[in-house]
Design an enzyme around this catalytic site. Structure first.
Site, PDB file in Angstrom:
ATOM      1  N   HIS A 181       0.870  -1.180   0.000  1.00 54.28           N
ATOM      2  CA  HIS A 181       0.000   0.000   0.000  1.00 54.28           C
ATOM      3  C   HIS A 181       0.905   1.226   0.000  1.00 54.28           C
ATOM      4  O   HIS A 181       1.632   1.460   0.964  1.00 54.28           O
ATOM      5  CB  HIS A 181      -0.930  -0.003   1.212  1.00 54.28           C
ATOM      6  CG  HIS A 181      -2.008  -1.038   1.113  1.00 54.28           C
ATOM      7  ND1 HIS A 181      -2.412  -1.780   2.193  1.00 54.28           N
ATOM      8  CD2 HIS A 181      -2.744  -1.448   0.058  1.00 54.28           C
ATOM      9  CE1 HIS A 181      -3.386  -2.608   1.793  1.00 54.28           C
ATOM     10  NE2 HIS A 181      -3.593  -2.435   0.510  1.00 54.28           N
ATOM     11  N   GLU A 184       1.720   3.983   2.859  1.00 50.87           N
ATOM     12  CA  GLU A 184       2.198   3.534   4.169  1.00 50.87           C
ATOM     13  C   GLU A 184       3.726   3.596   4.201  1.00 50.87           C
ATOM     14  O   GLU A 184       4.411   2.580   4.237  1.00 50.87           O
ATOM     15  CB  GLU A 184       1.650   2.124   4.435  1.00 50.87           C
ATOM     16  CG  GLU A 184       0.120   2.111   4.439  1.00 50.87           C
ATOM     17  CD  GLU A 184      -0.510   0.718   4.300  1.00 50.87           C
ATOM     18  OE1 GLU A 184       0.216  -0.281   4.295  1.00 50.87           O
ATOM     19  OE2 GLU A 184      -1.753   0.654   4.191  1.00 50.87           O
ATOM     20  N   ARG A 239      -3.287   4.738  -2.269  1.00 54.58           N
ATOM     21  CA  ARG A 239      -3.109   3.416  -1.654  1.00 54.58           C
ATOM     22  C   ARG A 239      -2.920   2.291  -2.686  1.00 54.58           C
ATOM     23  O   ARG A 239      -2.148   1.362  -2.490  1.00 54.58           O
ATOM     24  CB  ARG A 239      -4.372   3.139  -0.812  1.00 54.58           C
ATOM     25  CG  ARG A 239      -4.609   1.691  -0.389  1.00 54.58           C
ATOM     26  CD  ARG A 239      -5.942   1.618   0.365  1.00 54.58           C
ATOM     27  NE  ARG A 239      -6.430   0.265   0.543  1.00 54.58           N
ATOM     28  CZ  ARG A 239      -6.224  -0.472   1.627  1.00 54.58           C
ATOM     29  NH1 ARG A 239      -5.514   0.005   2.619  1.00 54.58           N
ATOM     30  NH2 ARG A 239      -6.719  -1.688   1.722  1.00 54.58           N
ATOM     31  N   ASN A 254      -3.595  -5.625  -2.071  1.00 54.18           N
ATOM     32  CA  ASN A 254      -3.730  -6.596  -0.977  1.00 54.18           C
ATOM     33  C   ASN A 254      -5.151  -7.172  -0.901  1.00 54.18           C
ATOM     34  O   ASN A 254      -5.585  -7.673   0.141  1.00 54.18           O
ATOM     35  CB  ASN A 254      -3.320  -5.967   0.360  1.00 54.18           C
ATOM     36  CG  ASN A 254      -2.868  -7.022   1.354  1.00 54.18           C
ATOM     37  OD1 ASN A 254      -2.317  -8.058   0.967  1.00 54.18           O
ATOM     38  ND2 ASN A 254      -3.125  -6.792   2.637  1.00 54.18           N
ATOM     39  N   HIS A 307       2.741  -3.350   6.723  1.00 57.00           N
ATOM     40  CA  HIS A 307       1.797  -2.256   6.456  1.00 57.00           C
ATOM     41  C   HIS A 307       1.901  -1.233   7.581  1.00 57.00           C
ATOM     42  O   HIS A 307       2.624  -1.395   8.534  1.00 57.00           O
ATOM     43  CB  HIS A 307       0.349  -2.785   6.470  1.00 57.00           C
ATOM     44  CG  HIS A 307       0.038  -3.740   5.374  1.00 57.00           C
ATOM     45  ND1 HIS A 307      -0.751  -3.405   4.308  1.00 57.00           N
ATOM     46  CD2 HIS A 307       0.404  -5.030   5.177  1.00 57.00           C
ATOM     47  CE1 HIS A 307      -0.868  -4.432   3.504  1.00 57.00           C
ATOM     48  NE2 HIS A 307      -0.177  -5.443   3.999  1.00 57.00           N
ATOM     49  N   SER A 308       1.090  -0.181   7.475  1.00 57.54           N
ATOM     50  CA  SER A 308       0.831   0.680   8.619  1.00 57.54           C
ATOM     51  C   SER A 308      -0.594   1.192   8.426  1.00 57.54           C
ATOM     52  O   SER A 308      -1.106   1.168   7.307  1.00 57.54           O
ATOM     53  CB  SER A 308       1.820   1.851   8.676  1.00 57.54           C
ATOM     54  OG  SER A 308       1.503   2.854   7.735  1.00 57.54           O
ATOM     55  N   TYR A 309      -1.266   1.656   9.491  1.00 59.34           N
ATOM     56  CA  TYR A 309      -0.782   1.765  10.829  1.00 59.34           C
ATOM     57  C   TYR A 309      -1.741   1.013  11.750  1.00 59.34           C
ATOM     58  O   TYR A 309      -2.840   0.655  11.304  1.00 59.34           O
ATOM     59  CB  TYR A 309      -0.732   3.260  11.256  1.00 59.34           C
ATOM     60  CG  TYR A 309      -2.079   3.959  11.117  1.00 59.34           C
ATOM     61  CD1 TYR A 309      -2.953   4.063  12.199  1.00 59.34           C
ATOM     62  CD2 TYR A 309      -2.491   4.480   9.896  1.00 59.34           C
ATOM     63  CE1 TYR A 309      -4.194   4.682  12.064  1.00 59.34           C
ATOM     64  CE2 TYR A 309      -3.733   5.090   9.761  1.00 59.34           C
ATOM     65  CZ  TYR A 309      -4.582   5.187  10.844  1.00 59.34           C
ATOM     66  OH  TYR A 309      -5.810   5.783  10.712  1.00 59.34           O
ATOM     67  N   TYR A 359      -9.804  -6.532  10.626  1.00 64.66           N
ATOM     68  CA  TYR A 359     -11.081  -6.635   9.897  1.00 64.66           C
ATOM     69  C   TYR A 359     -11.004  -7.790   8.908  1.00 64.66           C
ATOM     70  O   TYR A 359      -9.906  -8.239   8.567  1.00 64.66           O
ATOM     71  CB  TYR A 359     -11.445  -5.342   9.168  1.00 64.66           C
ATOM     72  CG  TYR A 359     -10.302  -4.622   8.491  1.00 64.66           C
ATOM     73  CD1 TYR A 359      -9.635  -5.179   7.396  1.00 64.66           C
ATOM     74  CD2 TYR A 359      -9.869  -3.367   8.942  1.00 64.66           C
ATOM     75  CE1 TYR A 359      -8.590  -4.516   6.783  1.00 64.66           C
ATOM     76  CE2 TYR A 359      -8.812  -2.706   8.330  1.00 64.66           C
ATOM     77  CZ  TYR A 359      -8.180  -3.291   7.254  1.00 64.66           C
ATOM     78  OH  TYR A 359      -7.140  -2.643   6.652  1.00 64.66           O
ATOM     79  N   GLU A 382       0.969  -4.524  10.920  1.00 65.30           N
ATOM     80  CA  GLU A 382       0.662  -3.095  10.853  1.00 65.30           C
ATOM     81  C   GLU A 382       1.628  -2.385  11.789  1.00 65.30           C
ATOM     82  O   GLU A 382       1.584  -2.576  13.005  1.00 65.30           O
ATOM     83  CB  GLU A 382      -0.783  -2.824  11.319  1.00 65.30           C
ATOM     84  CG  GLU A 382      -1.860  -3.463  10.452  1.00 65.30           C
ATOM     85  CD  GLU A 382      -2.136  -2.725   9.143  1.00 65.30           C
ATOM     86  OE1 GLU A 382      -1.598  -1.615   8.945  1.00 65.30           O
ATOM     87  OE2 GLU A 382      -2.900  -3.279   8.326  1.00 65.30           O
TER      88      GLU A 382
HETATM   89 ZN    ZN Z   1      -1.752  -1.596   4.130  1.00 64.16          ZN
END
Ligand code: ZN
Length: 419
Positions: A181, A184, A239, A254, A307-309, A359, A382
């Protein structure tokens, strides 16, 4: 140049110099649905053509899970009103997104150059990352190789650094990727820092030597190269990939992997930030990396997608809240990683399965590497922070993030070797 600007302003037929999208007055709100009804309502606000043009920074996960949404000043009152009418309480997380973007840019420019080969305490452009790969392989010719994974949609090369101290092909491998992404930024920065430490401290630090020697390392700092370039030149908040789909651009890389593709937690709507694409592996970047992993999958024993965050260390599944048969072992690895991480500066991470901790998300990298490529120890992480800066983390947090994450990696790699 000045003439070009003038011509552009006077509406003469000259292409205007590309402007960077600004986010003046845009804010980020955090909402915590406290019932199934509220959760459904919060999801509806984000779907249905997104009339309030919100940008989701953190997707809704479930009851009592927070979701973060960026909204423009134009739609702020309407969004607030809709939330209030539905009994949803919003709390202001970021007052002005542009202030944070400008501040991150300013601080990044001010990071002093060091005498070293590369300054890891700074965010770097794609060109700089690629130069780093080239230079580091010249500096450590016996331990490193630069590999071309594939070509992106816009024709950029996706490059990977292999760190290997062993002879032959008998050693297990570990695959690390950052920047799937593009907004990030802490993800590529953390991955670069860890790779740099593995090389620079190899001959002086026995723990690092053991880490490096225990695997062949495939390190991909920037996965979504087109998106990453776009975040530097056009829109800091981008993103997705940059492929074209009707009037909309990009697929969520993703959500594009060919495992339980485009079920819950992914969208068939091309304008959505969670667009799964027209078909699994429609994105050349995702297909290219997946092919590379599949080709080497017999030897790959560990995989992490950074990833973040939100500060989470997660394992499959993403597509369902049900836990896979290996969950106990996988989560043990997460537990050891976050304990080691917390010891450095006290940074707290939660751990568990993706669908339960953050999620439901289908078609993700970690689900595919585990479900299809059979890499048991597959993780989605993350990184910092928990929302104060979100994607706009100041550069002075890069080295702390890298330092603590490296400790987590040492603990996890050690666990994977012994299991
Ligand atoms: Zn991400």
């Amino acid at each position: 140049m000045i003439l070009k600007f003038l011509a552009c302003f006077l509406l003469v037929w000259v292409p205007c110099p590309a402007q960077k999208t600004r986010f003046d007055g845009f804010s980020v709100l955090r909402v915590v649905p406290t019932s199934e009804k509220q959760l459904l309502l919060s999801k509806q606000i984000l779907e249905n053509q997104n009339p309030l043009e919100v940008d989701v920074w953190r997707f809704p996960g479930g009851v009592d899970h927070s979701l973060d949404i960026q909204v423009s000043p134009k739609h702020f009152s309407k969004l607030n009103q809709t939330l209030t009418e539905n009994g949803l309480q919003a709390h202001l997380l970021i007052r002005d997104v542009q202030t944070l973007i400008s501040e991150q840019e300013r601080l990044n420019k001010n990071v002093k150059e060091t005498a070293d080969l590369f300054n890891y305490g700074k965010y770097h452009t794609l060109d700089e990352v690629n130069s780093w790969i080239k230079n580091i392989t010249e500096y450590y010719p016996n331990m490193t190789t630069a590999l071309k994974v594939t070509q992106s949609y816009e024709g950029r090369t996706i490059q990977l650094l292999r760190i290997s101290t062993g002879e032959g092909n008998s050693k297990p491998s570990f695959f690390i990727e950052g920047g799937i992404h593009s907004r990030e930024w802490i993800s590529p920065a953390t991955v670069l820092f860890m790779a740099g430490q593995m090389l620079d401290r190899y001959s002086s630090d026995t723990r690092i030597k053991q880490l490096v020697d225990s695997f062949d390392w495939f390190i991909l700092p920037v996965f979504n190269v087109d998106g990453y370039e776009y975040t530097w030149t056009k829109n800091r908040n981008w993103r997705k990939t940059r492929s074209k789909h009707g009037s909309c651009v990009g697929v969520d890389p993703n959500r594009n992997w060919d495992y339980e593709w485009c079920k819950e937690g992914a969208s068939k709507e091309p304008c959505s930030d969670q667009y799964c694409g027209p078909s699994p592996f429609s994105e050349v970047e995702v297909k290219g990396v997946a092919d590379f992993i599949m080709k080497n999958s017999k030897n790959i024993k560990g995989f992490i997608d950074f990833h973040s965050y939100s500060q989470l260390w997660m394992t499959p599944w993403g597509y369902t809240k049900q836990l896979p048969p290996d969950f106990k072992d996988q989560d043990k690895g997460s537990e050891l990683a976050v304990k080691a991480l917390q010891k450095v500066y006290g940074t707290k991470y939660n751990h568990g399965s993706i669908a339960n901790v953050i999620y439901v998300a289908s078609g993700s990298s970690a689900d595919w590497t585990y479900g299809a490529a059979k890499i048991k120890y597959s993780y989605g992480v993350e990184l910092r922070d928990t929302g104060k800066y979100g994607f706009l983390l100041p550069p002075d947090q890069i080295i702390p993030s890298g330092t603590e994450t490296l400790e987590a990696l040492i603990a996890l790699a050690n666990f994977v070797v012994n299991n």
